[in-house]
Design a protein around this motif. Structure first.
Motif, PDB file in Angstrom:
ATOM      1  N   THR A 139       0.849  -1.200   0.000  1.00  0.00           N
ATOM      2  CA  THR A 139       0.000   0.000   0.000  1.00  0.00           C
ATOM      3  C   THR A 139       0.876   1.237   0.000  1.00  0.00           C
ATOM      4  OG1 THR A 139      -1.616  -1.247   1.284  1.00  0.00           O
ATOM      5  CG2 THR A 139      -1.919   1.128   1.176  1.00  0.00           C
ATOM      6  N   GLU A 184       6.855   6.486  -2.658  1.00  0.00           N
ATOM      7  CA  GLU A 184       5.660   5.667  -2.505  1.00  0.00           C
ATOM      8  C   GLU A 184       4.432   6.277  -3.191  1.00  0.00           C
ATOM      9  OE1 GLU A 184       3.335   6.256   1.666  1.00  0.00           O
ATOM     10  OE2 GLU A 184       5.111   5.000   1.774  1.00  0.00           O
ATOM     11  N   GLN A 185       4.518   7.528  -3.598  1.00  0.00           N
ATOM     12  CA  GLN A 185       3.416   8.112  -4.362  1.00  0.00           C
ATOM     13  C   GLN A 185       3.366   7.583  -5.794  1.00  0.00           C
ATOM     14  OE1 GLN A 185       4.300  12.430  -2.828  1.00  0.00           O
ATOM     15  NE2 GLN A 185       2.172  12.383  -3.501  1.00  0.00           N
ATOM     16  N   SER A 188       4.200   2.445  -5.114  1.00  0.00           N
ATOM     17  CA  SER A 188       3.350   1.563  -4.314  1.00  0.00           C
ATOM     18  C   SER A 188       2.185   1.067  -5.165  1.00  0.00           C
ATOM     19  CB  SER A 188       2.794   2.341  -3.111  1.00  0.00           C
ATOM     20  OG  SER A 188       1.978   3.416  -3.568  1.00  0.00           O
ATOM     21  N   ALA A 189       1.414   0.128  -4.608  1.00  0.00           N
ATOM     22  CA  ALA A 189       0.229  -0.374  -5.315  1.00  0.00           C
ATOM     23  C   ALA A 189      -0.753   0.767  -5.580  1.00  0.00           C
ATOM     24  CB  ALA A 189      -0.434  -1.469  -4.495  1.00  0.00           C
ATOM     25  N   THR A 190      -0.927   1.639  -4.604  1.00  0.00           N
ATOM     26  CA  THR A 190      -1.825   2.780  -4.791  1.00  0.00           C
ATOM     27  C   THR A 190      -1.195   3.820  -5.711  1.00  0.00           C
ATOM     28  OG1 THR A 190      -0.957   3.619  -2.691  1.00  0.00           O
ATOM     29  CG2 THR A 190      -3.090   2.550  -2.623  1.00  0.00           C
ATOM     30  N   GLY A 191       0.137   3.920  -5.669  1.00  0.00           N
ATOM     31  CA  GLY A 191       0.843   4.905  -6.497  1.00  0.00           C
ATOM     32  C   GLY A 191       0.737   4.621  -7.979  1.00  0.00           C
ATOM     33  N   VAL A 193      -1.601   2.935  -9.464  1.00  0.00           N
ATOM     34  CA  VAL A 193      -2.998   3.156  -9.862  1.00  0.00           C
ATOM     35  C   VAL A 193      -3.255   4.652 -10.043  1.00  0.00           C
ATOM     36  CG1 VAL A 193      -5.412   2.991  -9.109  1.00  0.00           C
ATOM     37  CG2 VAL A 193      -3.874   1.021  -8.855  1.00  0.00           C
ATOM     38  N   ARG A 194      -2.709   5.454  -9.151  1.00  0.00           N
ATOM     39  CA  ARG A 194      -2.854   6.912  -9.273  1.00  0.00           C
ATOM     40  C   ARG A 194      -2.223   7.408 -10.570  1.00  0.00           C
ATOM     41  NH1 ARG A 194      -0.121  11.875  -7.687  1.00  0.00           N
ATOM     42  NH2 ARG A 194       1.790  10.691  -7.330  1.00  0.00           N
ATOM     43  N   GLN A 197      -4.501   6.439 -13.439  1.00  0.00           N
ATOM     44  CA  GLN A 197      -5.707   7.274 -13.546  1.00  0.00           C
ATOM     45  C   GLN A 197      -5.384   8.628 -14.167  1.00  0.00           C
ATOM     46  OE1 GLN A 197      -6.825   6.938  -9.425  1.00  0.00           O
ATOM     47  NE2 GLN A 197      -8.257   5.250  -9.809  1.00  0.00           N
ATOM     48  N   THR A 216      -6.614  -2.036 -10.331  1.00  0.00           N
ATOM     49  CA  THR A 216      -5.594  -2.389  -9.332  1.00  0.00           C
ATOM     50  C   THR A 216      -4.224  -2.484 -10.004  1.00  0.00           C
ATOM     51  OG1 THR A 216      -5.765  -4.785  -9.650  1.00  0.00           O
ATOM     52  CG2 THR A 216      -7.303  -3.779  -8.079  1.00  0.00           C
ATOM     53  N   ALA A 217      -3.183  -2.527  -9.179  1.00  0.00           N
ATOM     54  CA  ALA A 217      -1.822  -2.687  -9.695  1.00  0.00           C
ATOM     55  C   ALA A 217      -1.705  -3.999 -10.467  1.00  0.00           C
ATOM     56  CB  ALA A 217      -0.815  -2.649  -8.553  1.00  0.00           C
TER      57      ALA A 217
END
Length: 311
Positions: A139, A184-185, A188-191, A193-194, A197, A216-217
């Protein structure tokens, strides 16, 4: 006389407990709920009860136990002082002293990400090496630095906080730590995806990623492996960013091997080969041949590292 040890990896939801012999073989492992009520006041009592209960069950004397290694989700000083664990509700106190009082066993504690790196060095993806940097892509982005077989925690306990290496000065969004443009921005898995997007909002080419909700990643890597051009560009961007951070780390720590773990690492060889390609291009020439490998211990890495703390 055979010696035993306990590895206890305390997380915000569960405590993972491993009962080991000191050659590094896990004899039993189990989990208990982490009781964070009342500022986590009963966590050490629960751990002590499990450890002492296991010794009684096995008929093992305390003198045959090397001790208890403890992984904690927060900064830990070299003397065993925990400098607040928000996830557990803990304030500042010496966790080694407190658990010793409850068990009569030697206790050694370390930050959870650092002990996971130690575990991978000892019995995982970094086995056979003593200078290891682990990068955990979950994450967020975590890590640990092992030099000469020992954790480098640093003066402020920030050694191995790889996720907070500054990567971009022009970032407008905020990292979880409150600052901007950190690794990590993006990695990461959220990074990732960001980043996807943001890319898709202005993308006119056809891509499978537009049809997946929520994205998802794993979806991004799966599409890249199938040859989706937009997904390939995203994964290549991620690998380039990681390689940039790792080349900087190499100029400071110069490890024998980088071990990559966490959920994003399930992309496997595809991810590792992508990082290697960019790393060779970016790294200082003396470090170009640094090995890059996948972590192998998964969620058990922390337990292994906790036991290794006892050496």
């Amino acid at each position: 006389m055979k010696q035993y040890g306990f590895g206890v990896d305390i997380g915000g939801t569960t405590c993972k407990i491993g009962f080991f012999d000191m050659s590094g073989t896990v004899l039993e492992k189990w989990e208990i709920k982490t009781n964070t009520e009342n500022g986590g006041a009963s966590i050490l009592d629960d751990v002590a009860a499990e450890v002492l209960g296991k010794l009684q069950e096995k008929g093992i004397k305390k003198e045959d136990v090397q001790g208890i290694g403890l992984g904690v989700p927060g900064p830990v000083g070299s003397d065993g002082t925990v400098y607040k664990c928000v996830n557990l509700g803990w304030d500042i106190f010496n966790v080694e002293t407190e658990l010793y009082k409850k068990t009569g066993l030697l206790v050694k504690a370390g930050n959870d990400a650092n002990v996971a790196a130690l575990g991978e060095m000892w019995q995982g993806g970094g086995k056979g090496h003593e200078d290891v940097v682990m990068i955990t892509l979950g994450t967020g982005v975590g890590g640990g630095i092992i030099i000469g077989g020992r954790i480098v925690a640093g003066h402020h306990g920030a050694g191995g906080e790889i996720g907070h290496i500054l990567m971009r000065e022009d970032e407008t969004q905020t990292c979880g730590c409150g600052k901007k443009g950190h690794l990590e921005q993006y990695a990461s898995a959220t990074g990732i995806v960001r980043m996807a997007q943001e890319k898709l909002s202005g993308e006119t080419r056809e891509t499978k990623l537009n049809d997946i909700r929520p994205l998802t990643a794993k979806d991004i890597f799966d599409a890249a492996k199938e040859g989706d051009t937009v997904a390939l560009e995203l994964t290549d961007q991620l690998c380039s960013i990681l390689a940039t951070a790792m080349s900087s780390i190499s100029c400071v720590a110069d490890p024998e091997i980088f071990v990559v773990g966490g959920g994003v690492s399930k992309a496997g060889a595809f991810l590792i080969e992508g990082i290697k390609k960019h790393f060779v291009e970016k790294a200082f020439h003396a470090s170009e041949g640094t090995e890059i490998a996948l972590a192998t211990l998964g969620n058990d890495a922390g337990m292994y590292g906790c036991v290794r703390l006892l050496f």
